[in-house]
Design a protein around this motif. Structure first.
Motif, mmCIF file in Angstrom:
data_model
loop_
_atom_site.group_PDB
_atom_site.id
_atom_site.type_symbol
_atom_site.label_atom_id
_atom_site.label_comp_id
_atom_site.label_asym_id
_atom_site.label_seq_id
_atom_site.Cartn_x
_atom_site.Cartn_y
_atom_site.Cartn_z
ATOM 1 N N ILE A 4 -20.318 48.370 -5.795
ATOM 2 C CA ILE A 4 -19.662 47.072 -5.621
ATOM 3 C C ILE A 4 -20.458 46.267 -4.595
ATOM 4 C CG2 ILE A 4 -17.550 45.910 -4.875
ATOM 5 C CD1 ILE A 4 -16.009 48.416 -5.724
ATOM 6 N N PRO A 5 -20.808 45.017 -4.893
ATOM 7 C CA PRO A 5 -21.534 44.184 -3.924
ATOM 8 C C PRO A 5 -20.712 43.976 -2.640
ATOM 9 C CG PRO A 5 -21.589 43.207 -6.115
ATOM 10 C CD PRO A 5 -20.605 44.321 -6.176
ATOM 11 N N VAL A 6 -21.410 43.964 -1.506
ATOM 12 C CA VAL A 6 -20.781 43.789 -0.193
ATOM 13 C C VAL A 6 -21.381 42.544 0.460
ATOM 14 C CG1 VAL A 6 -20.368 44.802 2.075
ATOM 15 C CG2 VAL A 6 -20.429 46.274 0.042
ATOM 16 N N PHE A 7 -20.512 41.654 0.970
ATOM 17 C CA PHE A 7 -20.953 40.409 1.577
ATOM 18 C C PHE A 7 -20.481 40.349 3.024
ATOM 19 C CE2 PHE A 7 -20.430 39.825 -2.941
ATOM 20 C CZ PHE A 7 -21.523 39.066 -3.329
ATOM 21 N N GLY A 8 -21.358 39.932 3.926
ATOM 22 C CA GLY A 8 -20.998 39.792 5.328
ATOM 23 C C GLY A 8 -22.087 39.099 6.109
ATOM 24 N N SER A 9 -21.792 38.766 7.359
ATOM 25 C CA SER A 9 -22.784 38.128 8.220
ATOM 26 C C SER A 9 -23.905 39.113 8.538
ATOM 27 C CB SER A 9 -22.131 37.635 9.506
ATOM 28 O OG SER A 9 -21.642 38.734 10.264
ATOM 29 N N ARG A 10 -24.969 38.613 9.157
ATOM 30 C CA ARG A 10 -26.162 39.422 9.406
ATOM 31 C C ARG A 10 -25.846 40.679 10.213
ATOM 32 N NH1 ARG A 10 -31.094 37.601 13.256
ATOM 33 N NH2 ARG A 10 -32.633 39.184 12.694
ATOM 34 N N ALA A 61 -22.636 47.662 8.865
ATOM 35 C CA ALA A 61 -22.088 48.301 7.658
ATOM 36 C C ALA A 61 -23.078 49.307 7.094
ATOM 37 C CB ALA A 61 -21.736 47.248 6.616
ATOM 38 N N LYS A 62 -24.364 48.971 7.100
ATOM 39 C CA LYS A 62 -25.379 49.907 6.615
ATOM 40 C C LYS A 62 -25.430 51.157 7.473
ATOM 41 C CE LYS A 62 -28.523 46.500 4.506
ATOM 42 N NZ LYS A 62 -29.869 45.879 4.587
ATOM 43 N N ILE A 63 -25.330 50.977 8.802
ATOM 44 C CA ILE A 63 -25.311 52.136 9.705
ATOM 45 C C ILE A 63 -24.119 53.029 9.376
ATOM 46 C CG2 ILE A 63 -24.944 52.838 12.105
ATOM 47 C CD1 ILE A 63 -26.522 50.344 12.939
ATOM 48 N N THR A 64 -22.958 52.412 9.167
ATOM 49 C CA THR A 64 -21.734 53.169 8.852
ATOM 50 C C THR A 64 -21.881 53.934 7.547
ATOM 51 O OG1 THR A 64 -20.385 51.527 10.014
ATOM 52 C CG2 THR A 64 -19.254 52.950 8.446
ATOM 53 N N VAL A 65 -22.441 53.287 6.538
ATOM 54 C CA VAL A 65 -22.591 53.937 5.231
ATOM 55 C C VAL A 65 -23.594 55.078 5.312
ATOM 56 C CG1 VAL A 65 -23.371 53.584 2.859
ATOM 57 C CG2 VAL A 65 -21.888 51.891 3.931
ATOM 58 N N LYS A 66 -24.662 54.905 6.074
ATOM 59 C CA LYS A 66 -25.698 55.942 6.182
ATOM 60 C C LYS A 66 -25.186 57.215 6.842
ATOM 61 C CE LYS A 66 -29.886 53.098 6.159
ATOM 62 N NZ LYS A 66 -31.028 52.576 6.957
ATOM 63 N N ARG A 67 -24.150 57.091 7.668
ATOM 64 C CA ARG A 67 -23.595 58.290 8.298
ATOM 65 C C ARG A 67 -23.065 59.267 7.262
ATOM 66 N NH1 ARG A 67 -20.016 55.201 12.874
ATOM 67 N NH2 ARG A 67 -21.695 54.727 14.337
ATOM 68 N N GLU A 68 -22.528 58.738 6.171
ATOM 69 C CA GLU A 68 -21.942 59.577 5.127
ATOM 70 C C GLU A 68 -22.860 59.700 3.912
ATOM 71 O OE1 GLU A 68 -19.198 61.221 5.655
ATOM 72 O OE2 GLU A 68 -18.884 60.274 7.590
ATOM 73 N N ASN A 69 -23.590 58.644 3.600
ATOM 74 C CA ASN A 69 -24.461 58.636 2.424
ATOM 75 C C ASN A 69 -25.894 58.374 2.880
ATOM 76 O OD1 ASN A 69 -21.916 58.581 1.211
ATOM 77 N ND2 ASN A 69 -22.007 56.409 0.817
ATOM 78 N N LYS A 70 -26.711 59.402 2.854
ATOM 79 C CA LYS A 70 -28.088 59.242 3.322
ATOM 80 C C LYS A 70 -28.869 58.257 2.452
ATOM 81 C CE LYS A 70 -27.443 62.088 6.647
ATOM 82 N NZ LYS A 70 -27.274 61.541 8.003
ATOM 83 N N ARG A 71 -28.525 58.213 1.176
ATOM 84 C CA ARG A 71 -29.181 57.284 0.265
ATOM 85 C C ARG A 71 -28.216 56.150 -0.061
ATOM 86 N NH1 ARG A 71 -31.846 61.458 -4.198
ATOM 87 N NH2 ARG A 71 -33.177 62.626 -2.741
ATOM 88 N N ILE A 72 -28.541 54.959 0.430
ATOM 89 C CA ILE A 72 -27.695 53.812 0.127
ATOM 90 C C ILE A 72 -28.504 52.803 -0.675
ATOM 91 C CG2 ILE A 72 -26.356 54.126 2.238
ATOM 92 C CD1 ILE A 72 -27.833 51.711 3.382
ATOM 93 N N LYS A 73 -27.789 52.042 -1.473
ATOM 94 C CA LYS A 73 -28.444 51.021 -2.280
ATOM 95 C C LYS A 73 -28.426 49.706 -1.505
ATOM 96 C CE LYS A 73 -27.138 53.149 -6.688
ATOM 97 N NZ LYS A 73 -26.427 52.957 -7.973
ATOM 98 N N ASN A 74 -29.562 49.356 -0.900
ATOM 99 C CA ASN A 74 -29.644 48.121 -0.127
ATOM 100 C C ASN A 74 -29.374 46.891 -0.980
ATOM 101 O OD1 ASN A 74 -30.268 49.084 2.527
ATOM 102 N ND2 ASN A 74 -32.304 49.634 1.775
ATOM 103 N N SER A 75 -29.581 47.029 -2.294
ATOM 104 C CA SER A 75 -29.358 45.883 -3.178
ATOM 105 C C SER A 75 -27.885 45.480 -3.243
ATOM 106 C CB SER A 75 -29.856 46.206 -4.590
ATOM 107 O OG SER A 75 -29.170 47.339 -5.120
ATOM 108 N N LEU A 76 -26.965 46.360 -2.808
ATOM 109 C CA LEU A 76 -25.534 46.044 -2.829
ATOM 110 C C LEU A 76 -25.130 45.147 -1.659
ATOM 111 C CD1 LEU A 76 -23.934 49.505 -3.766
ATOM 112 C CD2 LEU A 76 -24.257 47.529 -5.258
ATOM 113 N N PHE A 77 -25.959 45.068 -0.615
ATOM 114 C CA PHE A 77 -25.579 44.341 0.599
ATOM 115 C C PHE A 77 -26.181 42.930 0.579
ATOM 116 C CE2 PHE A 77 -25.262 48.796 1.634
ATOM 117 C CZ PHE A 77 -24.076 48.869 2.339
ATOM 118 N N HIS A 78 -25.321 41.943 0.864
ATOM 119 C CA HIS A 78 -25.742 40.547 0.821
ATOM 120 C C HIS A 78 -25.336 39.846 2.119
ATOM 121 C CE1 HIS A 78 -26.472 40.980 -3.544
ATOM 122 N NE2 HIS A 78 -25.371 41.719 -3.529
ATOM 123 N N VAL A 79 -26.309 39.219 2.773
ATOM 124 C CA VAL A 79 -26.061 38.520 4.038
ATOM 125 C C VAL A 79 -25.650 37.080 3.734
ATOM 126 C CG1 VAL A 79 -27.080 37.700 6.186
ATOM 127 C CG2 VAL A 79 -27.660 39.976 5.318
#
Length: 594
Positions: A88-94, A100-118
């Motif tokens: 699911i796409p995620v939208f937020g400030s810079r 959010a990426k730091i939080t996701v990496k704690r549980e999922n070592k491989r994250i899809k950066n394409s899902l995150f939108h500034v």
């Protein structure tokens, strides 16, 4: 087809934290925040609590995005568990997206950066059925945003965590002009922060807080040890500034410093003067009156570290005479007792304590006056108090009514409520609920701990466990060996020999009665032992430990097999034929008959 607008309360009401709401416009769903909450003492052993993920199982194909208001755990903490299963796409400030990426990496070592939108406060995103825009808000972390969902029925405004502070720096200031602009579009519903609705006194400005912190540092004659949440960046900036102005060096400690604080520094959201930071090895050569130790972490982590320092169990720092401990974050009700215990330990170690929350009325959340001011600016048709325990929602409702909102238009909801807007009658109606239960996380388990497990843990914590082990021969209907009993957290066994012996006799009696009067059944015999022991132990001790009966049976087939191996037939007693086994180097076995 007629337009449809729904507001879904997924979690975040009648509780503190775990914020997640959704707005549905026709066949598109816009999720607002995806947070977690930290458990209180009633959730034994639980690490985190997140919203019900069944919502995404049921409606995931309609969710077009998750829109974040800020970078605290109560807004972004559930993302790792959502994105583990759903793209699911995620939208937020810079800053919010980086955290959010730091939080996701704690549980999922491989994250899809394409899902995150500034995005930023100037962004407007056009979807098929609705437009999403944003506005700056004041909170304890920079880059906080409110969200405006433009629907066919009007604007649905979600504030996230916010407050008003006209003296705040531009990075933290609520955009009143933008709010006035939104009010011109007809605001259908306002979902507004209720966390600090009870506060009757205005929040002290952050400018005044900064001056107070500087004075505390200036008047301290020894080291200053500061305890603060790593995510409270506005407070950390005040500490760094005060240290610089009073000629002190800062040592950063705590688990989250390298991630949250360093990220904020790299992005320019924290200003760190040159040569301000020091290393652990510099402590021994730097005068105490030139040192600030900043201990950060999540929730109670800084307090736990302070306790270790006071008990001389910390790996790097020990509190000693003339140290000042400055608790720079206003504690929630759930940790006030921990704060008192920590202060006591610090004084015992020779230090002193100053609590910012006692000296100044400060919070990152809107006071009652702020909430009424927001209502006055936006003039919403409906007010839906969110983000807060039930009493706070009720206080928010009273404030809204006094601000001119009709009583029937202030909606107190519960997690799982779905409000469907009726265009003809111009009101919201409750429809079929959406998933809104708690998902508890214990270690690596997600949702595998429920009410039954928690109830057992509660009983174990109250009265302990009592274990009874007995071996039987059901064919002969007899007990083979003396029953064994033990306990943990119930009674001290060495001082209660008679009680243990009485339990053994009771077990014998119960099993013999079962043999004599009932047809053998494993479940029934264990239940009889459990019931009789529970009644007996309560009669003797007025306690109800968890009774765990273990009934084992003699394995007759195993005995026959052992007799055969020893050379005699189990029935005739005659010697059996022997076989020898030759093992070749190749590893193959050749059996020869003697």
């Amino acid at each position: 087809m007629a337009d449809q607008v729904k507001i879904m309360i997924l979690s975040g009401v009648r509780e503190q934290g775990k914020d997640m709401f959704a707005v549905q416009v026709n066949d598109e769903i816009f999720v607002l925040d995806a947070g977690l909450k930290y458990p209180d003492s009633s959730l034994y052993g639980i690490d985190l609590v997140i919203p019900d993920l069944d919502f995404f199982e049921k409606y995931g194909d309609q969710v077009v995005g998750i829109f974040l208001t800020h970078g605290h755990a109560d807004s972004i903490g559930a993302l790792p568990y959502i994105l583990r299963q759903y793209d699911i796409p995620v939208f937020g400030s810079r800053l919010t997206i980086e955290l959010a990426k730091i939080t996701v990496k704690r549980e999922n070592k491989r994250i899809k950066n394409s899902l995150f939108h500034v995005i930023d406060a100037e962004t407007e995103i056009e979807f098929k059925n609705a437009n999403i825009s944003f506005f700056h808000t004041t909170h304890s972390i920079p880059d906080s945003l409110g969200i405006d969902v433009h629907t066919p029925a009007g604007e649905v405004v979600y504030t996230g965590d916010f407050k008003f502070d006209p003296s705040a720096t531009p990075k933290y200031r609520t955009d009143l002009d933008r709010l006035a602009e939104i009010s011109q579009k007809k605001v259908l519903a306002l979902l507004s922060d209720s966390s600090n609705a009870e506060a009757s006194l205005p929040n002290v400005s952050e400018q005044e807080i900064g001056e107070y912190v500087t004075n505390v540092f200036r008047n301290a004659t020894g080291r200053v040890i500061v305890a603060a949440k790593a995510s409270n960046l506005i407070r950390i900036q005040e500490v760094l500034t005060a240290a610089h102005e009073t000629g002190r060096k800062v040592l950063l400690t705590g688990r989250d410093v390298a991630k949250i604080v360093r990220t904020a520094m790299d992005l320019g959201y924290l200003y760190v003067p040159k040569n301000l930071l020091m290393r652990v090895k510099d402590l021994s050569t730097t005068p105490d009156n030139k040192v600030v130790i900043l201990e950060t972490g999540q929730m109670g982590e800084p307090l736990n570290s302070l306790q270790k320092m006071a008990k001389k169990r910390h790996s790097m720092i020990t509190i000693h005479e003339n140290d000042l401990v400055f608790i720079a974050t206003t504690p929630s009700h759930s940790v006030e007792t921990v704060v008192a215990q920590t202060s006591d330990l610090v004084y015992r170690a020779g230090g002193t304590v100053i609590e910012l929350g006692r000296a100044k009325h400060t919070s990152g959340h809107a006071t009652g006056r702020d909430l009424q001011m927001l209502i006055d600016i936006l003039k919403p048709q409906f007010v839906i108090p969110v983000i807060g325990e039930y009493r706070l929602l009720e206080v928010h409702r009273d404030l809204a009514i006094r601000a001119g909102i009709k009583k029937e238009n202030v909606l107190i909801t519960r997690n799982g409520d779905c409000l469907d807007y009726d265009f003809k009658q111009k009101k919201f109606n409750l429809t079929d609920p959406v998933p809104g239960e708690d998902i508890m996380i214990d270690g690596s388990g997600i949702g595998d701990v429920g009410n039954i497990v928690l109830r057992d843990r509660e009983i174990l914590s109250d009265d302990g466990i009592f274990i009874a082990v007995v071996t039987i021969d059901r064919r002969k209907k007899k007990i083979i060996a003396q029953p064994q009993v033990t306990s943990r957290g119930f009674v001290y066994i060495k001082a209660n020999h008679q009680l243990m012996n009485d339990c053994i006799e009771l077990i014998k009696k119960t099993i013999n009665n079962n043999f004599e009067h009932k047809k053998f059944d494993w479940t029934e015999i264990k239940q009889d032992v459990r019931n009789d022991l529970e009644k007996f132990l309560y009669k003797k001790t007025n306690r109800r430990p968890v009774v765990l009966p273990v009934v084992m049976e003699v394995n007759q087939n195993r005995h026959r097999a052992m007799q055969k191996r020893s050379g005699k037939d189990a029935t005739t007693g005659k010697n059996n034929e022997h076989h020898s086994v030759d093992v070749k180097k190749s590893g193959k076995k050749i059996v020869k008959k003697d």
